[in-house]
Design an enzyme around this catalytic site. Structure first.
Site, PDB file in Angstrom:
ATOM      1  N   ALA A  12       0.830  -1.208   0.000  1.00 29.72           N
ATOM      2  CA  ALA A  12       0.000   0.000   0.000  1.00 29.72           C
ATOM      3  C   ALA A  12       0.863   1.256   0.000  1.00 29.72           C
ATOM      4  O   ALA A  12       0.560   2.239   0.659  1.00 29.72           O
ATOM      5  CB  ALA A  12      -0.907  -0.009   1.225  1.00 29.72           C
ATOM      6  N   ARG A  18      -4.457   9.110  -9.301  1.00 33.23           N
ATOM      7  CA  ARG A  18      -5.720   9.241 -10.035  1.00 33.23           C
ATOM      8  C   ARG A  18      -6.939   9.428  -9.127  1.00 33.23           C
ATOM      9  O   ARG A  18      -8.017   9.763  -9.600  1.00 33.23           O
ATOM     10  CB  ARG A  18      -5.919   8.028 -10.961  1.00 33.23           C
ATOM     11  CG  ARG A  18      -5.102   8.142 -12.235  1.00 33.23           C
ATOM     12  CD  ARG A  18      -5.165   6.885 -13.055  1.00 33.23           C
ATOM     13  NE  ARG A  18      -4.303   5.843 -12.504  1.00 33.23           N
ATOM     14  CZ  ARG A  18      -4.309   4.583 -12.915  1.00 33.23           C
ATOM     15  NH1 ARG A  18      -5.144   4.200 -13.867  1.00 33.23           N
ATOM     16  NH2 ARG A  18      -3.489   3.705 -12.377  1.00 33.23           N
ATOM     17  N   LYS A  25      -4.678   6.721  -1.158  1.00 33.48           N
ATOM     18  CA  LYS A  25      -5.733   6.001  -1.885  1.00 33.48           C
ATOM     19  C   LYS A  25      -6.403   4.913  -1.056  1.00 33.48           C
ATOM     20  O   LYS A  25      -7.640   4.833  -1.004  1.00 33.48           O
ATOM     21  CB  LYS A  25      -5.135   5.392  -3.156  1.00 33.48           C
ATOM     22  CG  LYS A  25      -6.075   4.439  -3.872  1.00 33.48           C
ATOM     23  CD  LYS A  25      -5.624   4.087  -5.252  1.00 33.48           C
ATOM     24  CE  LYS A  25      -4.649   2.957  -5.277  1.00 33.48           C
ATOM     25  NZ  LYS A  25      -4.360   2.515  -6.664  1.00 33.48           N
ATOM     26  N   ASP A 108      -5.199  -1.943  -2.570  1.00 30.93           N
ATOM     27  CA  ASP A 108      -6.236  -1.296  -3.379  1.00 30.93           C
ATOM     28  C   ASP A 108      -7.139  -2.301  -4.078  1.00 30.93           C
ATOM     29  O   ASP A 108      -7.768  -1.999  -5.080  1.00 30.93           O
ATOM     30  CB  ASP A 108      -5.594  -0.335  -4.389  1.00 30.93           C
ATOM     31  CG  ASP A 108      -4.699  -1.049  -5.387  1.00 30.93           C
ATOM     32  OD1 ASP A 108      -4.544  -2.288  -5.295  1.00 30.93           O
ATOM     33  OD2 ASP A 108      -4.146  -0.366  -6.283  1.00 30.93           O
ATOM     34  N   GLU A 158       4.166  -8.904 -17.953  1.00 30.06           N
ATOM     35  CA  GLU A 158       3.494  -7.609 -17.872  1.00 30.06           C
ATOM     36  C   GLU A 158       3.116  -7.167 -19.283  1.00 30.06           C
ATOM     37  O   GLU A 158       3.841  -7.438 -20.247  1.00 30.06           O
ATOM     38  CB  GLU A 158       4.402  -6.580 -17.206  1.00 30.06           C
ATOM     39  CG  GLU A 158       4.635  -6.821 -15.719  1.00 30.06           C
ATOM     40  CD  GLU A 158       3.348  -6.983 -14.921  1.00 30.06           C
ATOM     41  OE1 GLU A 158       2.553  -6.038 -14.886  1.00 30.06           O
ATOM     42  OE2 GLU A 158       3.127  -8.070 -14.346  1.00 30.06           O
ATOM     43  N   LYS A 337     -30.784  10.602  19.699  1.00 25.84           N
ATOM     44  CA  LYS A 337     -29.328  10.537  19.862  1.00 25.84           C
ATOM     45  C   LYS A 337     -29.006  10.186  21.300  1.00 25.84           C
ATOM     46  O   LYS A 337     -29.568  10.797  22.212  1.00 25.84           O
ATOM     47  CB  LYS A 337     -28.711  11.891  19.494  1.00 25.84           C
ATOM     48  CG  LYS A 337     -27.205  11.900  19.548  1.00 25.84           C
ATOM     49  CD  LYS A 337     -26.633  13.181  20.139  1.00 25.84           C
ATOM     50  CE  LYS A 337     -26.753  13.213  21.635  1.00 25.84           C
ATOM     51  NZ  LYS A 337     -25.987  14.300  22.290  1.00 25.84           N
ATOM     52  N   ASN A 363     -45.334   7.761  26.417  1.00 32.13           N
ATOM     53  CA  ASN A 363     -45.798   8.294  25.137  1.00 32.13           C
ATOM     54  C   ASN A 363     -45.328   9.739  24.998  1.00 32.13           C
ATOM     55  O   ASN A 363     -45.634  10.577  25.828  1.00 32.13           O
ATOM     56  CB  ASN A 363     -47.334   8.235  25.086  1.00 32.13           C
ATOM     57  CG  ASN A 363     -47.845   8.523  23.685  1.00 32.13           C
ATOM     58  OD1 ASN A 363     -47.396   9.452  23.023  1.00 32.13           O
ATOM     59  ND2 ASN A 363     -48.774   7.718  23.226  1.00 32.13           N
ATOM     60  N   ALA A 366     -46.253  14.735  19.789  1.00 32.41           N
ATOM     61  CA  ALA A 366     -45.649  15.361  18.609  1.00 32.41           C
ATOM     62  C   ALA A 366     -44.952  16.662  18.995  1.00 32.41           C
ATOM     63  O   ALA A 366     -45.461  17.434  19.805  1.00 32.41           O
ATOM     64  CB  ALA A 366     -46.732  15.641  17.577  1.00 32.41           C
ATOM     65  N   SER A 391     -48.066  17.191  23.425  1.00 32.78           N
ATOM     66  CA  SER A 391     -47.415  17.714  22.218  1.00 32.78           C
ATOM     67  C   SER A 391     -46.782  19.076  22.462  1.00 32.78           C
ATOM     68  O   SER A 391     -47.250  19.848  23.304  1.00 32.78           O
ATOM     69  CB  SER A 391     -48.449  17.866  21.106  1.00 32.78           C
ATOM     70  OG  SER A 391     -48.936  16.590  20.772  1.00 32.78           O
TER      71      SER A 391
HETATM   72  C1  UD1 Z   1       0.395  -5.458 -10.933  1.00 31.43           C
HETATM   73  C2  UD1 Z   1       1.020  -6.758 -11.462  1.00 31.43           C
HETATM   74  C3  UD1 Z   1       0.232  -7.223 -12.706  1.00 31.43           C
HETATM   75  C4  UD1 Z   1      -1.219  -7.418 -12.330  1.00 31.43           C
HETATM   76  C5  UD1 Z   1      -1.790  -6.136 -11.726  1.00 31.43           C
HETATM   77  C6  UD1 Z   1      -3.159  -6.412 -11.169  1.00 31.43           C
HETATM   78  C7  UD1 Z   1       3.409  -6.690 -10.957  1.00 31.43           C
HETATM   79  C8  UD1 Z   1       4.750  -6.456 -11.492  1.00 31.43           C
HETATM   80  N1  UD1 Z   1       2.403  -6.533 -11.806  1.00 31.43           N
HETATM   81  O1  UD1 Z   1       0.583  -4.472 -11.918  1.00 31.43           O
HETATM   82  O2  UD1 Z   1       0.745  -8.441 -13.184  1.00 31.43           O
HETATM   83  O3  UD1 Z   1      -1.969  -7.810 -13.460  1.00 31.43           O
HETATM   84  O4  UD1 Z   1      -0.988  -5.672 -10.622  1.00 31.43           O
HETATM   85  O5  UD1 Z   1      -3.758  -5.208 -10.755  1.00 31.43           O
HETATM   86  O6  UD1 Z   1       3.264  -7.048  -9.810  1.00 31.43           O
HETATM   87  N2  UD1 Z   1       3.245  -0.988  -4.942  1.00 31.43           N
HETATM   88  C9  UD1 Z   1       4.065  -0.602  -3.919  1.00 31.43           C
HETATM   89  N3  UD1 Z   1       5.352  -0.278  -4.172  1.00 31.43           N
HETATM   90  C10 UD1 Z   1       5.885  -0.339  -5.427  1.00 31.43           C
HETATM   91  C11 UD1 Z   1       5.046  -0.722  -6.476  1.00 31.43           C
HETATM   92  C12 UD1 Z   1       3.733  -1.037  -6.201  1.00 31.43           C
HETATM   93  O7  UD1 Z   1       3.612  -0.549  -2.762  1.00 31.43           O
HETATM   94  O8  UD1 Z   1       7.065  -0.039  -5.562  1.00 31.43           O
HETATM   95  C13 UD1 Z   1       1.866  -1.345  -4.649  1.00 31.43           C
HETATM   96  C14 UD1 Z   1       0.860  -0.357  -5.251  1.00 31.43           C
HETATM   97  O9  UD1 Z   1       0.522   0.639  -4.320  1.00 31.43           O
HETATM   98  C15 UD1 Z   1      -0.322  -1.273  -5.546  1.00 31.43           C
HETATM   99  C16 UD1 Z   1       0.301  -2.627  -5.835  1.00 31.43           C
HETATM  100  O10 UD1 Z   1       1.598  -2.588  -5.265  1.00 31.43           O
HETATM  101  O11 UD1 Z   1      -1.179  -1.428  -4.427  1.00 31.43           O
HETATM  102  C17 UD1 Z   1       0.397  -2.921  -7.332  1.00 31.43           C
HETATM  103  O12 UD1 Z   1       1.184  -1.952  -7.982  1.00 31.43           O
HETATM  104  P1  UD1 Z   1       0.767  -1.361  -9.381  1.00 31.43           P
HETATM  105  O13 UD1 Z   1       1.740  -0.342  -9.757  1.00 31.43           O
HETATM  106  O14 UD1 Z   1      -0.662  -0.996  -9.377  1.00 31.43           O
HETATM  107  O15 UD1 Z   1       0.977  -2.639 -10.317  1.00 31.43           O
HETATM  108  P2  UD1 Z   1       0.339  -2.888 -11.715  1.00 31.43           P
HETATM  109  O16 UD1 Z   1       1.115  -2.218 -12.737  1.00 31.43           O
HETATM  110  O17 UD1 Z   1      -1.121  -2.631 -11.649  1.00 31.43           O
HETATM  111 MG    MG Z   2      -2.485  -1.516 -10.412  1.00 30.57          MG
END
Ligand code: UD1
Ligand code: MG
Length: 455
Positions: A12, A18, A25, A108, A158, A337, A363, A366, A391
């Site tokens: 995370a 975005r 997020k 996420d 990928e 409350k 009771n 109103a 009331s």
């Molecule tokens: C990744 C997968 C892909 C898969 C997709 C599914 C890899 C290399 N690729 O791609 O195969 O289909 O998820 O959604 O694993 N994160 C970190 N640190 C980092 C990079 C990422 O904490 O350095 C976390 C992001 O916050 C996220 C998760 O890892 O929660 C995935 O990273 P993201 O960049 O979304 O990977 P994708 O390109 O979507």
């Molecule tokens: Mg992703």
């Protein structure tokens, strides 16, 4: 499998640009609970005994939030985001403790279900070194593709590194995987960054494990459970899926929802069988409803406990601390409350009951208001069993209405009323015979004189 220990590593660290948000997020909520907390719940339900959260962006805010929903979790900061394998390695210390299973999850991906995670762990129990959770999205663009040969997973490619033929594969990487604890660090340390994005890909451990002759497999999860959230439109999509799941679960457990698509649950809403929920009802966090209750349309309920056979709404607002005992009634345009409405008591129309107790069978007429606040402090109103509040009464707290007490309507009650007493807190009525007619005649002649003068 239950004997196997399991560490869930939840990634995370991402910025989530975005979302266009000042908040990290994964703290955006689904059903009132941060999405990463949903992920934690799923990990725990799949038997995770340890939790490691890899954080980065908004680390302080994240730590504070994690304290609330997963106080036992360890947090690890990934300073630079160099890819998913690099992120998992931020939790090296936790992984090195020697768990049987390592479950890598994304913060996420809030709809992941425990069954999909347990299925991947089961593959480890059967001897696999890596079990990747796959899924079949309607549009695979952007996802890593799962390349299988003879029932084994040989690689994850990928999108950016895929050949045209590989891009046609519909079976994709959901991102989450289970890795044997005794192989995880060895494999992760071998991952390089020689790819289109120059990142350390977690997905590379599939080929690395294969090259060592280890068993690597893919399991399949539903598209919904693998839904990743990148923007607020996807957040709403996940909310809708979550709500649909929950409505169905409630109905299958015996709750009648007349128009299920209009009822909104929180992550912790509990409703007993044979309760009927009419259209357009919103449940905030902390609601518990027993069986046989009726929640009428357009009610807004949070932090409330509702006993069996209660009747609530339409248009009722129950706020935190509202505690309705059996067969209590809170009707239209009433707000409750931090108050107990005891057995069979009725608060039927246009009333505010705050910081109070309404005794059994009482009771409340109103337009009654408990005046609980003087602009600085809150005070308590105690209304005894079987009392009758006429009331349009204002009960100025702190004040007690005794058992069976009777309050004349329109009263402003500032002094406590003993049991069975009758209290008036308003001016006495005066009636003057024939005065109405006289007055009307006087006004009519005055108006006529004014009209003549103007002609
Ligand atoms: C990744 C997968 C892909 C898969 C997709 C599914 C890899 C290399 N690729 O791609 O195969 O289909 O998820 O959604 O694993 N994160 C970190 N640190 C980092 C990079 C990422 O904490 O350095 C976390 C992001 O916050 C996220 C998760 O890892 O929660 C995935 O990273 P993201 O960049 O979304 O990977 P994708 O390109 O979507
Ligand atoms: Mg992703």
């Amino acid at each position: 499998m239950s004997q196997r220990s399991c560490l869930s590593v939840i990634l995370a660290a991402g910025e989530g640009t975005r979302m266009k948000s000042a908040m990290p997020k994964v703290l955006h909520a689904i059903a009132g609970l941060p999405m990463v907390a949903h992920v934690v719940k799923a990990a725990e339900a799949a038997g995770a005994t340890g939790l490691a959260l890899v954080i980065g962006h908004g680390a302080d805010e994240m730590r504070k939030a994690v304290q609330k929903f997963a106080p036992k979790a360890e947090t690890f900061v990934q300073e630079k985001r160099l890819g998913t394998a690099h992120a998992v390695l931020a939790a090296r210390e936790a992984i090195a403790k020697g768990y049987d299973d390592i479950l890598v999850m994304f913060g996420d991906t809030p709809l992941i279900d425990a069954a999909a995670l347990a299925a991947a762990r089961q593959k480890l129990a059967e001897g696999a070194a890596v079990a990747v959770i796959g899924f079949r999205p309607p549009n695979p663009t952007g996802y890593g593709r799962l390349i299988e040969k003879g029932g084994r997973l040989v690689a994850i490619r990928e999108e950016k590194d895929c050949s045209e033929a590989e891009k046609k594969i519909g079976f994709c990487n959901a991102g989450m995987m289970a890795v044997a604890g005794n192989q995880a660090l060895r494999l992760l340390d071998k991952v390089g960054n020689n790819n289109a994005k120059g990142e350390f890909y977690l997905t590379d451990i599939v080929e690395l494990a294969g090259a060592d002759g280890l068993d690597v497999v893919a399991t399949e999860a539903s598209f919904e459970s693998a839904l990743g959230i990148n923007n607020r439109a996807e957040l709403a999509e996940a909310e809708a899926i979550w709500q649909a799941r929950q409505r169905r679960e409630a109905m299958l457990a015996g709750v009648t929802l007349i128009a299920p698509e209009t009822v909104y649950f929180s992550h912790d809403t509990e409703i007993g069988a044979d309760t009927i929920v009419e259209p357009h009802v919103w449940f905030g966090p902390g609601v518990k409803i027993a069986s046989g209750a009726k929640i009428h349309a357009f009610s807004h309920i949070e932090g409330a406990t509702i006993a069996s056979n209660c009747d609530v709404g339409p248009f009722a607002r129950l706020r935190p601390g509202a505690d309705l005992r059996q067969k209590a009634k809170v009707g239209n345009f009433c707000e409750v409350k931090q108050a107990t409405i005891e057995e069979g008591a009725k608060v039927n129309h246009l009333t505010y009951i705050g910081d109070a107790r309404v005794g059994a069978g009482a009771n409340i007429g109103a337009g009654t208001i408990t005046c609980n606040y003087d602009g600085f402090s809150k005070f308590f109103t105690d209304i005894g069993e079987g009392a009758f509040v006429g009331s349009n009464s204002a009960l100025v707290a702190p004040v007690t209405i005794g058992k069976g007490g009777y309050i004349a309507s329109g009263s402003v009650i500032t002094e406590s009323v003993p049991d069975d007493a009758l209290a008036f807190g308003r001016a006495r009525q005066k009636t003057l015979p024939r005065k109405g007619k006289e007055l009307r005649e006087r006004f009519a002649s005055a108006a006529a004189a004014k009209k003549r003068a103007a002609e």
